[in-house]
Every structure is written in structure tokens, then in C-alpha cells.
Design an enzyme around this catalytic site. Structure first.
Site, mmCIF file in Angstrom:
data_model
loop_
_atom_site.group_PDB
_atom_site.id
_atom_site.type_symbol
_atom_site.label_atom_id
_atom_site.label_comp_id
_atom_site.label_asym_id
_atom_site.label_seq_id
_atom_site.Cartn_x
_atom_site.Cartn_y
_atom_site.Cartn_z
ATOM 1 C CB SER A 55 -7.260 0.172 -2.586
ATOM 2 O OG SER A 55 -6.371 0.194 -1.508
ATOM 3 C CG ASP A 92 -4.246 -1.747 -3.008
ATOM 4 O OD1 ASP A 92 -4.709 -2.889 -2.857
ATOM 5 O OD2 ASP A 92 -4.104 -0.940 -2.072
ATOM 6 C CE1 TYR A 152 -4.221 -3.538 4.385
ATOM 7 C CE2 TYR A 152 -1.945 -3.588 3.662
ATOM 8 C CZ TYR A 152 -3.287 -3.753 3.400
ATOM 9 O OH TYR A 152 -3.701 -4.107 2.154
ATOM 10 C CD GLN A 187 -3.024 5.552 -3.792
ATOM 11 O OE1 GLN A 187 -2.927 6.398 -4.680
ATOM 12 N NE2 GLN A 187 -3.148 5.866 -2.523
ATOM 13 N NE ARG A 192 -4.532 -1.019 1.244
ATOM 14 C CZ ARG A 192 -5.669 -1.103 1.886
ATOM 15 N NH1 ARG A 192 -5.773 -0.639 3.115
ATOM 16 N NH2 ARG A 192 -6.733 -1.611 1.305
HETATM 17 P P1 NAD Z 1 -8.182 -0.947 5.371
HETATM 18 O O1 NAD Z 1 -6.987 -1.611 5.922
HETATM 19 O O2 NAD Z 1 -8.043 0.105 4.342
HETATM 20 O O3 NAD Z 1 -9.062 -0.336 6.530
HETATM 21 C C1 NAD Z 1 -9.275 -0.987 7.745
HETATM 22 C C2 NAD Z 1 -9.266 0.068 8.826
HETATM 23 O O4 NAD Z 1 -9.571 -0.547 10.064
HETATM 24 C C3 NAD Z 1 -7.898 0.758 8.991
HETATM 25 O O5 NAD Z 1 -8.032 2.143 8.790
HETATM 26 C C4 NAD Z 1 -7.508 0.417 10.417
HETATM 27 O O6 NAD Z 1 -6.796 1.451 11.056
HETATM 28 C C5 NAD Z 1 -8.861 0.169 11.048
HETATM 29 N N1 NAD Z 1 -8.827 -0.611 12.301
HETATM 30 C C6 NAD Z 1 -8.044 -1.684 12.613
HETATM 31 N N2 NAD Z 1 -8.332 -2.101 13.869
HETATM 32 C C7 NAD Z 1 -9.304 -1.279 14.329
HETATM 33 C C8 NAD Z 1 -10.016 -1.198 15.549
HETATM 34 N N3 NAD Z 1 -9.777 -2.062 16.546
HETATM 35 N N4 NAD Z 1 -10.943 -0.217 15.699
HETATM 36 C C9 NAD Z 1 -11.181 0.666 14.689
HETATM 37 N N5 NAD Z 1 -10.540 0.640 13.518
HETATM 38 C C10 NAD Z 1 -9.616 -0.315 13.335
HETATM 39 O O7 NAD Z 1 -9.122 -2.130 4.831
HETATM 40 P P2 NAD Z 1 -10.235 -2.019 3.695
HETATM 41 O O8 NAD Z 1 -9.588 -2.305 2.405
HETATM 42 O O9 NAD Z 1 -11.035 -0.811 3.884
HETATM 43 O O10 NAD Z 1 -11.128 -3.304 4.060
HETATM 44 C C11 NAD Z 1 -11.907 -3.291 5.250
HETATM 45 C C12 NAD Z 1 -12.570 -4.652 5.479
HETATM 46 O O11 NAD Z 1 -13.536 -4.876 4.466
HETATM 47 C C13 NAD Z 1 -11.613 -5.846 5.419
HETATM 48 O O12 NAD Z 1 -11.954 -6.783 6.418
HETATM 49 C C14 NAD Z 1 -11.851 -6.405 4.052
HETATM 50 O O13 NAD Z 1 -11.543 -7.771 3.959
HETATM 51 C C15 NAD Z 1 -13.336 -6.178 3.945
HETATM 52 N N6 NAD Z 1 -13.876 -6.222 2.595
HETATM 53 C C16 NAD Z 1 -15.017 -6.908 2.466
HETATM 54 C C17 NAD Z 1 -15.612 -6.989 1.246
HETATM 55 C C18 NAD Z 1 -16.904 -7.733 1.130
HETATM 56 O O14 NAD Z 1 -17.426 -7.827 0.055
HETATM 57 N N7 NAD Z 1 -17.443 -8.247 2.223
HETATM 58 C C19 NAD Z 1 -15.019 -6.415 0.120
HETATM 59 C C20 NAD Z 1 -13.834 -5.683 0.281
HETATM 60 C C21 NAD Z 1 -13.279 -5.591 1.546
#
Ligand code: NAD
Length: 413
Positions: free
Chosen positions: A143, A140, A239, A137, A132
Site C-alpha cells: 500500500s 503494508d 483484494y 495497514q 490487508r
Molecule cells: P490494489 O489491490 O489496491 O488495487 C487493484 C484494484 O484493481 C482493486 O481495487 C481491484 O478491485 C481492481 N481490479 C481487479 N480486477 C479488475 C478489473 N478486471 N477491472 C477493474 N478493476 C479491477 O493494488 P495496488 O496496490 O493499488 O496496486 C495496483 C497495481 O500497481 C499492481 O499491479 C501493483 O503491482 C502495481 N504497482 C506498480 C508499481 C510500479 O512502480 N510499477 C508500484 C506499486 C504498485
């Protein structure tokens, strides 16, 4: 006089095998860029149908339509989900030495698959491991797909909530806007904030990274302040780091009031390479008003809410907890378009003097390769397989600081 031209490289796009997958790994939008870089593209007939891209849309941009075997004969095979799904075992036998395979691999969840692909002699790149960084970007996939998922999560919540999102003033009275709370303000969280705001909700958000505050506020949401020592000033590779159990407990206590006051919660908290942190307990869910909705984007990683079940809707005292999976697959036209562009940008890195070079000296390439030369080359995957670690490569030398001393300026004149 006969000229010897370098033969063009071929990219193959087979139909996806994973149950329910609608996306395709390349769309017609990405083809001109690939053609220019020296690639010809072969699409398995029907590979783009479920994503809204019929064969003709590809041939219009110069691709060839063929059989699955034609796609597998390519120099580079691109898939949304690499060798995933029932017939995948037959597909592995079609791979060969020197071939390049690119896509989402889930290498830590499927180390045996990585080993099987390594055994064919093909070079395998897991696009989830693209770092990242600003430079990477455009390649990615996590993202690009998370942005689509964050947008869609809000639509699901809005459709399920027995209330409206926006403030509405009518002759029959005023309706207060819905209160939406976004937990985790990374890529998906920020997209969810933006879409909730578009629909007129009052939005609050929380993230353990203090740097997220500015982004949250720039989208018109309120950043929820929790007096927690999270130690998240800098995570690895963009991350967050894992919180201790005590800190998570404290976070739950401090967050309970905001949770109880919310109509909708969208959880997106993740720590790369770990199961999702459980931030919202069943007790906290019970504190919400009946009819409230939680959409848990982290469902596939175990969920940010205790009651979450991936792929299901769980009712907790009238609060629906929705464990969404593969939301990008619900919007396949655009999620495939973004995925395809990520793939095309990635392949571009491997073209050196018009030839394919999967061993090119490039940080993005080196971080995402998981199998090469007949072996598994990612140490975390090796560890999962019980294999001995390979020596870690030297970290890249830091950029030399700009020399702006008067002597240097003088020398530069
Ligand atoms: P990301 O890493 O960009 O964002 C995750 C955020 O969570 C980060 O900003 C991090 O600081 C924060 N975080 C971590 N621990 C935390 C806590 N205890 N309290 C509050 N915030 C906390 O990830 P992303 O790319 O935005 O993805 C987010 C989630 O969505 C992932 O689990 C990913 O697998 C999931 N996702 C799901 C789908 C779906 O279709 N279900 C699709 C894409 C992504």
C-alpha cells in the site's frame, strides 16, 4: 553490584543489490521508534546514499555505520528487495541460524530463493504477505509503495501528454481539461485519481468492486458504470477476485467508448497472486486519439494493456503505452521513509519483553513468515517447489459478539 542487562537487539541495513534500486529499507525517521523498542541499528556505509540519506543522517539519529559484513552480523536484516541482484548469492552464505530477514521477497516468483534462505536456518518474512487489514495497514509495504506509484504515474502521463491537464481560460481562447481514466481504484488508483484532480483533469474511474464507487466519488472523480456481474462484493484479504474470461471480454466491450474518449489512461488493476487482467486490448488502444498516453502500473505483472512491455514505451498508432516499473524508486526519499516506517512497525510486533521473538503468536507475523526452522513454511511457496503441503493452522476464532441482552446488562451492573 553488577547488573545483568538484556543485550540490545541489532538491526542491519545493507546496501540494496537490485539493479536500479534507489530505496533503502530504513530511514533516519524510523530510528527513534526502533531505539525505543530496544534495537540498535547498523547501516552499511552508503546504503542510504541513492535514497538521499547520507551516513551522517543515520548517525545523527544514533545508528552505527559499518561494512556489509557488519550489517549482516545483525540479529535482524532488513532489505527493500531481499537477496535480490547479482551478488545476492554471496549474501545468502552470510545468513545464519536464528537470524531474522525482513523485506520484499516476491516469494511466489522466487520460491528457490526462499528455499535457499530456509536452508541457512534464518527466519524469513515477506512483507508483501502482510494482510490487508486495518490493524496491519501501518506495515503494508504494498500500500505505501502503491500510493507513491499512483502519484508518480500521473506526473509521467502529464509530462508525456501533448496537452495540458487543467481547464485554462485565456485571452487566446479556452483550453478544455484533459480527460483521465483510471482503471482499478485500489491504493495506486485512488492516489492517481487524487493527483489527476490536483492537476485539474476531468477524471473517471472504474473498478470491479462496487465498494470503490464511494471512494472514487469522494475524490471528485466520476465512477464509470458498467452493467457487469462481477461478483466482487467481498474479495479475500482486501483484494479483488479473478473475473472469468467471458466477463473480462464483456468488460472490454463496455469500456471501449470511455477508453476512446480519454486522453490519459492509468491502469492499476490487479488480482493478488495472478497475472494482471488484460483489460485494454490493442484494438481499444487504436481507438484513442494519437498523442494519448497510457501508463500501465501493472506492467511487471504482465500489464493491463495488451501492448504493454515492462520498462518500455510502445507506440500504437501514435498512442504511447508506458510500461512503468519501480516508480517508488523514482521518489526514493519518501518511498524509503514510508517503507522504513512499515518495517519498524513490523519489527515492533516481534519484540516481547525486550527480546526478539519471531515466533510470536500474531496474525500479521504468521501470515508473512515464509521460511522458519530450516524449512519453507508457506504452502503456496511449497507448492511451487513441489513440496508436500503443511497442515493449515486453525482460522482465528471469531470475535465474540457483544452481549447486550437485558440479562447481560443487568449482570454487568
Ligand atoms: P490494489 O489491490 O489496491 O488495487 C487493484 C484494484 O484493481 C482493486 O481495487 C481491484 O478491485 C481492481 N481490479 C481487479 N480486477 C479488475 C478489473 N478486471 N477491472 C477493474 N478493476 C479491477 O493494488 P495496488 O496496490 O493499488 O496496486 C495496483 C497495481 O500497481 C499492481 O499491479 C501493483 O503491482 C502495481 N504497482 C506498480 C508499481 C510500479 O512502480 N510499477 C508500484 C506499486 C504498485
Amino acid at each position: 553490584m553488577a547488573t545483568t542487562e538484556t543485550p540490545r537487539m541489532v538491526v542491519g541495513v545493507p546496501r540494496e543489490n537490485r539493479a536500479g534500486e534507489t530505496r533503502v529499507a530504513l530511514t533516519p525517521t524510523a530510528l527513534p521508534q526502533l531505539t525505543k523498542a530496544g534495537f540498535d541499528v547498523v547501516i552499511e556505509s552508503g546504503a542510504g546514499d541513492a535514497a538521499g540519506y547520507p551516513d551522517a543522517a543515520f548517525t545523527d539519529r544514533g545508528a552505527r555505520i559499518g561494512s556489509r559484513d557488519d550489517a549482516f552480523a545483525a540479529d535482524v536484516l532488513v532489505q527493500v528487495n531481499v537477496m535480490d541482484g547479482d551478488p545476492a548469492s554471496g549474501d545468502i552464505a552470510k545468513l545464519r541460524k536464528g537470524q531474522v530477514v525482513v523485506g520484499a521477497v516476491a516469494p511466489f516468483a522466487r520460491p528457490e530463493m526462499v528455499k535457499a534462505i530456509a536452508g541457512t536456518g534464518a527466519t524469513l518474512f515477506a512483507l508483501e504477505l502482510v494482510p490487508r487489514t486495518t490493524r496491519a495497514q501501518s506495515m503494508d509495504i504494498l500500500s505505501s509503495q502503491a500510493a507513491v506509484a499512483g502519484y508518480k504515474a500521473v506526473l509521467i502521463a502529464a509530462a508525456e501528454l501533448p496537452k495540458m491537464f487543467p481547464l485554462l481560460t485565456t485571452a487566446a481562447g479556452t483550453i478544455a481539461p484533459a480527460k483521465v481514466f483510471i482503471v482499478g481504484a485500489g491504493v495506486a488508483g485512488l492516489a492517481a485519481i487524487a493527483n489527476s484532480r490536483r492537476l485539474g483533469a476531468l477524471v473517471e474511474a472504474y473498478d470491479v468492486r462496487p465498494a470503490a464507487r464511494e471512494e472514487v466519488e469522494s475524490l471528485g472523480a466520476r465512477f464509470v458504470e458498467l452493467p457487469l456481474e462481477t461478483g466482487q462484493e467481498e474479495g479475500s484479504g482486501g483484494y479483488a477476485k479473478q473475473l472469468s474470461e467471458d466477463t473480462i471480454k464483456k468488460q472490454q466491450e463496455l469500456m471501449a467508448k470511455t477508453v476512446a474518449a480519454s486522453d490519459v489512461i492509468i491502469t492499476t488493476a490487479q488480482v493478488q497472486g495472478s497475472t494482471a487482467p488484460v483489460i485494454i486490448t490493442t484494438e481499444m488502444v487504436k481507438g484513442m486519439a494519437p498523442g494519448s498516453v497510457i501508463v500501465d502500473l501493472a506492467a511487471e505483472q504482465g500489464g493491463n494493456c495488451e501492448p504493454t512491455v515492462a520498462g518500455e514505451v510502445v507506440d500504437v498508432d501514435g498512442v504511447r503505452v508506458i510500461g512503468v516499473v519501480n516508480l517508488p524508486g523514482d521518489i526514493p526519499v519518501h518511498s524509503s521513509q514510508l517503507f522504513g516506517k512499515n518495517v519498524a512497525n513490523f519489527l515492533g510486533l516481534m519484540v516481547v519483553d525486550g527480546k526478539l521473538d519471531p515466533g510470536v503468536d500474531d496474525d500479521v507475523i504468521k501470515e508473512s513468515v515464509v521460511a522458519a526452522g530450516g524449512d519453507v513454511v508457506n504452502n503456496r511457496v511449497r507448492e511451487a517447489l513441489g513440496l508436500e503441503k503443511l497442515p493449515e493452522p486453525e482460522p482465528p476464532a471469531p470475535e465474540p459478539a457483544a452481549d447486550d441482552t437485558p440479562a447481560a446488562e443487568e449482570a454487568a451492573k
